[in-house]
Design a protein around this motif. Structure first.
Motif, PDB file in Angstrom:
ATOM      1  N   ALA A 114       0.829  -1.205   0.000  1.00  0.00           N
ATOM      2  CA  ALA A 114       0.000   0.000   0.000  1.00  0.00           C
ATOM      3  C   ALA A 114       0.861   1.252   0.000  1.00  0.00           C
ATOM      4  CB  ALA A 114      -0.927  -0.005   1.216  1.00  0.00           C
ATOM      5  N   ILE A 115       1.924   1.249   0.802  1.00  0.00           N
ATOM      6  CA  ILE A 115       2.824   2.405   0.861  1.00  0.00           C
ATOM      7  C   ILE A 115       3.503   2.617  -0.483  1.00  0.00           C
ATOM      8  CG2 ILE A 115       4.999   3.213   1.883  1.00  0.00           C
ATOM      9  CD1 ILE A 115       4.015   1.864   4.511  1.00  0.00           C
ATOM     10  N   ALA A 116       3.975   1.533  -1.105  1.00  0.00           N
ATOM     11  CA  ALA A 116       4.649   1.653  -2.396  1.00  0.00           C
ATOM     12  C   ALA A 116       3.709   2.201  -3.461  1.00  0.00           C
ATOM     13  CB  ALA A 116       5.195   0.293  -2.820  1.00  0.00           C
ATOM     14  N   GLU A 117       2.487   1.683  -3.532  1.00  0.00           N
ATOM     15  CA  GLU A 117       1.549   2.153  -4.545  1.00  0.00           C
ATOM     16  C   GLU A 117       1.104   3.590  -4.278  1.00  0.00           C
ATOM     17  OE1 GLU A 117       0.424   0.897  -7.399  1.00  0.00           O
ATOM     18  OE2 GLU A 117       1.673  -0.905  -7.238  1.00  0.00           O
ATOM     19  N   HIS A 118       1.036   3.985  -3.005  1.00  0.00           N
ATOM     20  CA  HIS A 118       0.671   5.364  -2.678  1.00  0.00           C
ATOM     21  C   HIS A 118       1.770   6.329  -3.080  1.00  0.00           C
ATOM     22  CE1 HIS A 118       0.339   8.715   0.469  1.00  0.00           C
ATOM     23  NE2 HIS A 118      -0.648   8.910  -0.370  1.00  0.00           N
ATOM     24  N   ARG A 119       3.014   5.975  -2.844  1.00  0.00           N
ATOM     25  CA  ARG A 119       4.118   6.894  -3.128  1.00  0.00           C
ATOM     26  C   ARG A 119       4.519   6.918  -4.588  1.00  0.00           C
ATOM     27  NH1 ARG A 119       8.027   5.683   2.164  1.00  0.00           N
ATOM     28  NH2 ARG A 119       6.537   6.508   3.695  1.00  0.00           N
ATOM     29  N   PHE A 120       4.444   5.760  -5.244  1.00  0.00           N
ATOM     30  CA  PHE A 120       5.042   5.657  -6.574  1.00  0.00           C
ATOM     31  C   PHE A 120       4.132   5.053  -7.643  1.00  0.00           C
ATOM     32  CE2 PHE A 120       8.501   4.744  -3.422  1.00  0.00           C
ATOM     33  CZ  PHE A 120       9.089   6.003  -3.466  1.00  0.00           C
ATOM     34  N   GLY A 121       2.991   4.500  -7.262  1.00  0.00           N
ATOM     35  CA  GLY A 121       2.206   3.711  -8.203  1.00  0.00           C
ATOM     36  C   GLY A 121       0.821   4.250  -8.475  1.00  0.00           C
ATOM     37  N   ALA A 122      -0.154   3.355  -8.450  1.00  0.00           N
ATOM     38  CA  ALA A 122      -1.521   3.692  -8.837  1.00  0.00           C
ATOM     39  C   ALA A 122      -2.156   4.708  -7.908  1.00  0.00           C
ATOM     40  CB  ALA A 122      -2.376   2.419  -8.873  1.00  0.00           C
ATOM     41  N   GLY A 123      -1.681   4.795  -6.673  1.00  0.00           N
ATOM     42  CA  GLY A 123      -2.272   5.706  -5.700  1.00  0.00           C
ATOM     43  C   GLY A 123      -1.521   7.000  -5.504  1.00  0.00           C
ATOM     44  N   ARG A 124      -0.546   7.276  -6.356  1.00  0.00           N
ATOM     45  CA  ARG A 124       0.241   8.502  -6.201  1.00  0.00           C
ATOM     46  C   ARG A 124      -0.666   9.730  -6.313  1.00  0.00           C
ATOM     47  NH1 ARG A 124       5.637   9.870  -6.294  1.00  0.00           N
ATOM     48  NH2 ARG A 124       6.183  11.886  -7.212  1.00  0.00           N
ATOM     49  N   GLY A 125      -0.573  10.611  -5.327  1.00  0.00           N
ATOM     50  CA  GLY A 125      -1.378  11.823  -5.321  1.00  0.00           C
ATOM     51  C   GLY A 125      -2.764  11.645  -4.734  1.00  0.00           C
ATOM     52  N   ILE A 126      -3.101  10.435  -4.278  1.00  0.00           N
ATOM     53  CA  ILE A 126      -4.415  10.157  -3.681  1.00  0.00           C
ATOM     54  C   ILE A 126      -4.196   9.744  -2.228  1.00  0.00           C
ATOM     55  CG2 ILE A 126      -6.487   8.711  -3.791  1.00  0.00           C
ATOM     56  CD1 ILE A 126      -5.954   8.417  -6.792  1.00  0.00           C
ATOM     57  N   ASP A 127      -4.943  10.316  -1.310  1.00  0.00           N
ATOM     58  CA  ASP A 127      -4.623  10.154   0.107  1.00  0.00           C
ATOM     59  C   ASP A 127      -5.573   9.257   0.890  1.00  0.00           C
ATOM     60  OD1 ASP A 127      -2.328  11.617  -0.054  1.00  0.00           O
ATOM     61  OD2 ASP A 127      -3.198  13.487   0.682  1.00  0.00           O
ATOM     62  N   ASP A 128      -6.576   8.684   0.245  1.00  0.00           N
ATOM     63  CA  ASP A 128      -7.470   7.754   0.937  1.00  0.00           C
ATOM     64  C   ASP A 128      -7.626   6.512   0.065  1.00  0.00           C
ATOM     65  OD1 ASP A 128      -8.658   9.189   3.465  1.00  0.00           O
ATOM     66  OD2 ASP A 128      -8.617  10.688   1.868  1.00  0.00           O
ATOM     67  N   ILE A 129      -6.896   5.462   0.456  1.00  0.00           N
ATOM     68  CA  ILE A 129      -6.734   4.288  -0.407  1.00  0.00           C
ATOM     69  C   ILE A 129      -6.962   3.013   0.397  1.00  0.00           C
ATOM     70  CG2 ILE A 129      -5.115   3.008  -1.870  1.00  0.00           C
ATOM     71  CD1 ILE A 129      -3.539   5.651  -2.174  1.00  0.00           C
ATOM     72  N   LEU A 143       5.862  -5.154  -3.750  1.00  0.00           N
ATOM     73  CA  LEU A 143       6.217  -5.549  -2.383  1.00  0.00           C
ATOM     74  C   LEU A 143       7.697  -5.302  -2.110  1.00  0.00           C
ATOM     75  CD1 LEU A 143       4.139  -8.832  -1.982  1.00  0.00           C
ATOM     76  CD2 LEU A 143       3.472  -6.465  -1.522  1.00  0.00           C
ATOM     77  N   LEU A 144       8.542  -5.481  -3.133  1.00  0.00           N
ATOM     78  CA  LEU A 144       9.962  -5.218  -2.949  1.00  0.00           C
ATOM     79  C   LEU A 144      10.218  -3.727  -2.798  1.00  0.00           C
ATOM     80  CD1 LEU A 144      11.438  -7.755  -5.531  1.00  0.00           C
ATOM     81  CD2 LEU A 144      11.354  -7.990  -3.035  1.00  0.00           C
ATOM     82  N   ILE A 145       9.520  -2.902  -3.577  1.00  0.00           N
ATOM     83  CA  ILE A 145       9.648  -1.455  -3.412  1.00  0.00           C
ATOM     84  C   ILE A 145       9.149  -1.049  -2.021  1.00  0.00           C
ATOM     85  CG2 ILE A 145       8.789   0.780  -4.204  1.00  0.00           C
ATOM     86  CD1 ILE A 145      10.849  -0.365  -6.069  1.00  0.00           C
ATOM     87  N   GLY A 146       8.052  -1.651  -1.578  1.00  0.00           N
ATOM     88  CA  GLY A 146       7.550  -1.352  -0.240  1.00  0.00           C
ATOM     89  C   GLY A 146       8.520  -1.760   0.852  1.00  0.00           C
ATOM     90  N   ALA A 147       9.134  -2.939   0.704  1.00  0.00           N
ATOM     91  CA  ALA A 147      10.126  -3.385   1.687  1.00  0.00           C
ATOM     92  C   ALA A 147      11.339  -2.460   1.694  1.00  0.00           C
ATOM     93  CB  ALA A 147      10.556  -4.818   1.386  1.00  0.00           C
ATOM     94  N   ALA A 148      11.724  -1.965   0.507  1.00  0.00           N
ATOM     95  CA  ALA A 148      12.841  -1.017   0.431  1.00  0.00           C
ATOM     96  C   ALA A 148      12.482   0.294   1.128  1.00  0.00           C
ATOM     97  CB  ALA A 148      13.222  -0.771  -1.019  1.00  0.00           C
ATOM     98  N   GLU A 149      11.235   0.757   0.959  1.00  0.00           N
ATOM     99  CA  GLU A 149      10.815   1.978   1.651  1.00  0.00           C
ATOM    100  C   GLU A 149      10.910   1.810   3.160  1.00  0.00           C
ATOM    101  OE1 GLU A 149       9.642   5.225   0.190  1.00  0.00           O
ATOM    102  OE2 GLU A 149      11.104   4.121  -1.003  1.00  0.00           O
ATOM    103  N   LEU A 150      10.557   0.637   3.645  1.00  0.00           N
ATOM    104  CA  LEU A 150      10.691   0.354   5.072  1.00  0.00           C
ATOM    105  C   LEU A 150      12.157   0.442   5.493  1.00  0.00           C
ATOM    106  CD1 LEU A 150       9.354  -0.706   7.723  1.00  0.00           C
ATOM    107  CD2 LEU A 150       9.789  -3.013   6.875  1.00  0.00           C
ATOM    108  N   ALA A 151      13.037  -0.126   4.683  1.00  0.00           N
ATOM    109  CA  ALA A 151      14.462  -0.120   5.002  1.00  0.00           C
ATOM    110  C   ALA A 151      15.060   1.283   4.926  1.00  0.00           C
ATOM    111  CB  ALA A 151      15.208  -1.059   4.057  1.00  0.00           C
ATOM    112  N   PHE A 152      14.535   2.115   4.042  1.00  0.00           N
ATOM    113  CA  PHE A 152      15.056   3.477   3.882  1.00  0.00           C
ATOM    114  C   PHE A 152      14.421   4.474   4.846  1.00  0.00           C
ATOM    115  CE2 PHE A 152      16.053   2.456  -0.790  1.00  0.00           C
ATOM    116  CZ  PHE A 152      17.424   2.366  -0.555  1.00  0.00           C
TER     117      PHE A 152
END
Length: 395
Positions: free
Chosen positions: A196-211, A369-378
């Motif tokens: 969810a975090i990955a899609e919100h920041r970089f994917g289908a949900g970018r720019g949308i705040d209720d997902i 999921l890998l992008i999301g896991a990387a966001e967690l690590a960063f």
């Protein structure tokens, strides 16, 4: 995903974090663009960028613009040489990748499992792959942390996997085990939360705040929530378990279990069986479902789409999101039966709750999921880039 503490607003550490996050999330930025976005003056931006360059977190170059009069504004990019090790252990395979701070994927492997992986086996695989990569593609990089996306309930405060039922893990201190095996800081969270975090920041949900995000994987269906732009994990970090809810199924022909939860009715295993495969990655399954002319396969996709829509309608009524994002095999169902799913959701949800609602497949595909896991690590370095210097000096 717990949010690391950030430096005080307006301080130099806070401004360093602002610059780093802008280039990490938005890609290459000129100094002029950073000046405009932050409201800081040009000399302050130059000084902050120089410090981030010194810490190895960003790169800066002067673009070559043919025919331009005058010196163009230098362009700042997040560094590909600062990486996170991103891991998604599943029942059928362990996926592991090295993801740069610029979001490039430097190396990626999918390692099929012959049997269910144990936590110790996962830790060993991660340690072995990192050691091998350090002799090759990661020879000249700095590994910031390991981020792991687990299909189960994770106490995100300390990386303990409370219950990953399909993996058979109960109360496993996975973060501690992997950190011990690798010597690298390790963080763990639920896979769908990170998707969810990955899609919100970089994917289908970018720019949308209720997902509302639903992830369909080999272990079943999980979910993640973004409310007012922030991930919502619940009191213990376990929110979003849509797969364990019971959908309303009005047609007997749509039911496969007497009183089954969503992930028993909408199932990757049932789709694999329909196309005659024992196992497959998401791309292979998507291709099989998209190209087959089998009526029985089409019927199974239609059935699962009806049941999925009933679960989505419940989520829409409770949470009133602007967007529903579907990942994994759910994205394939969404692609193949988009009009049907939208019509069913609108028929079952309250009209007012569904106003303006969009339903989209995940845009990051197999990388989500890998992008999301990387966001967690960063997360720690993005919150406080000054900490990266101390860590680099200690290694």
């Amino acid at each position: 995903m717990p949010t690391p503490p950030s430096p005080a607003l307006g301080t130099r550490p806070h401004n360093l974090a602002r610059i780093l996050r802008l280039v990490h999330e938005n890609g290459a930025q000129s100094r002029a663009a950073l000046t405009e976005q932050t409201g800081l003056n040009r000399s302050t931006i130059a000084d902050l960028v120089a410090e981030l360059v010194r810490r190895g977190l960003v790169d800066e170059r002067v673009p070559d613009v043919p025919g331009r009069v005058g010196r163009p504004s230098p362009v700042v990019t997040a560094s590909a040489r600062v990486v996170a090790i991103a891991v998604n252990p599943e029942v059928d395979a362990i996926e592991i990748a090295a993801v740069g701070l610029d979001r490039s994927i430097l190396v990626r492997e999918r390692l099929p499992n012959e049997s269910l992986p144990t936590p110790d086996a996962v830790a060993e695989v991660i340690a072995t792959r990192i050691a091998a990569w350090r002799e090759g593609p990661l020879a000249a990089v700095r590994i910031e942390a390991v981020g792991i996306a687990v299909p189960g309930l994770v106490r995100s405060s300390d990386g303990v996997v409370r219950n990953a039922p399909h993996l058979g893990w109960i109360d496993v201190p996975l973060a501690r085990r992997v950190q011990s095996a690798t010597g690298i800081p390790t963080v763990v969270d639920n896979d769908a939360t990170l998707g969810a975090i990955a899609e919100h920041r970089f994917g289908a949900g970018r720019g949308i705040d209720d997902i509302v995000y639903l992830n369909g994987g080999a272990s079943g269906i999980g979910g993640g929530l973004i409310i007012h732009g922030a991930p919502v994990a619940g009191a213990g970090g376990y929110a979003g378990e849509f797969g364990q809810n019971r959908p309303r199924i009005s047609a007997d022909d749509d039911r496969r279990t007497a009183d089954g939860v969503l992930e028993s009715e909408v199932s990757r295993a049932l789709l694999l069986a329909a196309v005659g495969l024992e196992t497959a990655d998401d791309e292979t399954l998507d291709d099989e479902l998209s190209t087959t002319d089998s009526p029985s396969v089409a019927d199974e996709v239609t059935r699962q789409a009806h049941v999925l829509a009933s679960a989505l309608a419940n989520a829409v009524n409770v949470l009133n999101p602007a967007l529903v994002v579907l990942g994994g095999f759910l994205a394939t169902i969404a692609d193949l039966r988009a009009p049907q799913i939208e019509a069913d959701v609108r028929a079952l949800a309250m009209t007012e709750s569904a106003e303006g609602l969009e339903i989209r497949p995940a845009a990051l595909g197999a990388d989500r999921l890998l992008i999301g896991a990387a966001e967690l690590a960063f997360a720690a370095v993005l919150a406080d880039p000054g900490g990266a210097e101390a860590q680099a000096d200690a290694t």
